[in-house]
Scaffold this motif. Structure first.
Motif, PDB file in Angstrom:
ATOM      1  N   MET A   1      15.154 -11.299  -1.792  1.00 20.27           N
ATOM      2  CA  MET A   1      16.113 -11.538  -2.902  1.00 20.27           C
ATOM      3  C   MET A   1      15.224 -11.559  -4.356  1.00 20.27           C
ATOM      4  O   MET A   1      14.110 -12.338  -4.243  1.00 20.27           O
TER       5      MET A   1
ATOM      6  N   LYS B   1      16.545  -4.941  -6.100  1.00 19.84           N
ATOM      7  CA  LYS B   1      16.869  -3.927  -5.407  1.00 19.84           C
ATOM      8  C   LYS B   1      18.259  -3.211  -5.851  1.00 19.84           C
ATOM      9  O   LYS B   1      18.267  -1.930  -5.965  1.00 19.84           O
TER      10      LYS B   1
ATOM     11  N   ASP C   1      25.240  -5.666   0.453  1.00 17.36           N
ATOM     12  CA  ASP C   1      25.781  -7.024   0.377  1.00 17.36           C
ATOM     13  C   ASP C   1      27.409  -6.865  -0.050  1.00 17.36           C
ATOM     14  O   ASP C   1      28.248  -7.422   0.605  1.00 17.36           O
TER      15      ASP C   1
ATOM     16  N   ARG D   1      23.678 -11.046  10.343  1.00 14.18           N
ATOM     17  CA  ARG D   1      22.614  -9.985  10.612  1.00 14.18           C
ATOM     18  C   ARG D   1      23.029  -8.911  11.231  1.00 14.18           C
ATOM     19  O   ARG D   1      22.930  -7.822  11.421  1.00 14.18           O
TER      20      ARG D   1
ATOM     21  N   GLY E   1      17.838  -8.896   1.387  1.00  6.86           N
ATOM     22  CA  GLY E   1      16.705  -9.259   1.576  1.00  6.86           C
ATOM     23  C   GLY E   1      16.343  -9.420   3.041  1.00  6.86           C
ATOM     24  O   GLY E   1      14.954  -9.461   3.607  1.00  6.86           O
ATOM     25  N   GLY E   2      17.333 -10.004   3.859  1.00  4.54           N
ATOM     26  CA  GLY E   2      17.002 -10.314   5.284  1.00  4.54           C
ATOM     27  C   GLY E   2      16.967  -9.118   6.210  1.00  4.54           C
ATOM     28  O   GLY E   2      17.172  -9.478   7.575  1.00  4.54           O
TER      29      GLY E   2
ATOM     30  N   ARG F   1      23.243 -17.438  -2.908  1.00  2.70           N
ATOM     31  CA  ARG F   1      22.303 -16.976  -1.656  1.00  2.70           C
ATOM     32  C   ARG F   1      22.021 -18.208  -0.770  1.00  2.70           C
ATOM     33  O   ARG F   1      21.285 -18.944  -0.907  1.00  2.70           O
ATOM     34  N   PRO F   2      22.733 -18.249   0.449  1.00  2.00           N
ATOM     35  CA  PRO F   2      22.573 -19.303   1.324  1.00  2.00           C
ATOM     36  C   PRO F   2      21.359 -19.736   1.578  1.00  2.00           C
ATOM     37  O   PRO F   2      20.961 -21.002   1.898  1.00  2.00           O
ATOM     38  N   LEU F   3      20.286 -18.649   1.798  1.00  2.00           N
ATOM     39  CA  LEU F   3      19.075 -19.074   2.125  1.00  2.00           C
ATOM     40  C   LEU F   3      18.014 -19.721   1.207  1.00  2.00           C
ATOM     41  O   LEU F   3      17.095 -20.286   1.552  1.00  2.00           O
TER      42      LEU F   3
ATOM     43  N   ARG G   1       8.324 -12.816   6.247  1.00  2.00           N
ATOM     44  CA  ARG G   1       8.746 -11.428   6.241  1.00  2.00           C
ATOM     45  C   ARG G   1       8.135 -10.416   5.501  1.00  2.00           C
ATOM     46  O   ARG G   1       8.314  -9.259   5.928  1.00  2.00           O
TER      47      ARG G   1
HETATM   48  C1  S3P Z   1      19.555 -12.550   2.119  1.00  2.00           C
HETATM   49  C2  S3P Z   1      19.710 -11.912   0.990  1.00  2.00           C
HETATM   50  C3  S3P Z   1      20.829 -11.474   0.245  1.00  2.00           C
HETATM   51  C4  S3P Z   1      21.999 -11.621   1.083  1.00  2.00           C
HETATM   52  C5  S3P Z   1      22.261 -12.983   1.821  1.00  2.00           C
HETATM   53  C6  S3P Z   1      20.752 -13.013   2.531  1.00  2.00           C
HETATM   54  C7  S3P Z   1      18.363 -12.559   2.688  1.00  2.00           C
HETATM   55  O1  S3P Z   1      20.805 -10.209  -0.414  1.00  2.00           O
HETATM   56  O2  S3P Z   1      22.230 -10.590   1.985  1.00  2.00           O
HETATM   57  O3  S3P Z   1      22.278 -13.968   1.036  1.00  2.00           O
HETATM   58  O4  S3P Z   1      18.347 -13.388   3.826  1.00  2.00           O
HETATM   59  O5  S3P Z   1      17.344 -12.345   2.248  1.00  2.00           O
HETATM   60  P1  S3P Z   1      19.818  -9.990  -1.862  1.00  2.00           P
HETATM   61  O6  S3P Z   1      18.563  -9.734  -1.540  1.00  2.00           O
HETATM   62  O7  S3P Z   1      20.730  -8.880  -2.444  1.00  2.00           O
HETATM   63  O8  S3P Z   1      19.993 -11.218  -2.449  1.00  2.00           O
END
Ligand code: S3P
Length: 169
Positions: A10, A14, A33, A57, A78-79, A118-120, A136
């Motif tokens: 994140m 990107k 997203d 996921r 990002g995940g 971004r919840p994480l 990661r």
């Molecule tokens: C996440 C990244 C976010 C989004 C979600 C989870 C992650 O996207 O998919 O909040 O786990 O790294 P970006 O990388 O575009 O912020």
């Protein structure tokens, strides 16, 4: 048809680089997203709260399968690399470019980005964010066919490097 897929943590850029690559190549740009938000009809934070990270996921796997090999410039979340299935799919999607960014660069960026929750990382300390990132790193590297360092460089310079290196292949 070959597209270009961008992976990275994140705040690595990107989405911004994806849009620039799309402009330069004429290939359409897709932000995973955005596609997921369209499909779930709520924000990512709301979805995490209601159904949890695993369900999110799974949505990522669904979009990955849908857009694989259709000639798009893809900005992933990002995940995306967290699931082994996704990493296997990414390995079939060459070129996959890892935008490699240092925590010292993405942490302030994430703190200053008020456009998306971004919840994480929301309400996490820099140390806690690093703890999300570190496991990661090897997944990003193993999923990528090209690694581009983004620190101290503009999105335009990063885009240029990606295009130059792709031409050399
Ligand atoms: C996440 C990244 C976010 C989004 C979600 C989870 C992650 O996207 O998919 O909040 O786990 O790294 P970006 O990388 O575009 O912020």
């Amino acid at each position: 048809m070959q597209g270009i897929t961008l992976i990275g943590f994140m705040g690595a850029g990107k989405t911004t680089v994806g849009k620039l690559l799309s402009k330069s190549t004429g290939m359409n740009h897709i932000d995973f997203d955005d596609k997921i938000v369209e499909e779930i009809g709520m924000t990512i934070q709301e979805y995490f709260d209601l159904y949890g990270e695993d369900a999110f996921r799974e949505k990522e796997t669904t979009v990955l399968k849908k857009y694989i090999d259709h000639g798009f410039v893809i900005s992933t979340g990002g995940g995306i690399v967290m699931r082994p299935e996704n990493r296997e799919l990414l390995k079939q999607m060459k070129p996959v470019v890892y935008l490699e960014t240092a925590p010292e660069v993405f942490i302030p960026r994430l703190k200053n980005d008020h456009t998306t929750v971004r919840p994480l990382v929301v309400s996490k300390s820099p140390e806690e964010i690093k703890q999300v990132f570190e496991p990661r790193i090897s997944f990003y590297k193993e999923s990528a066919s090209m690694i581009v360092s983004t620190d101290q460089r503009t999105p335009e310079e990063i885009t240029e490097e990606i295009l130059t290196r792709l031409k050399q292949r």
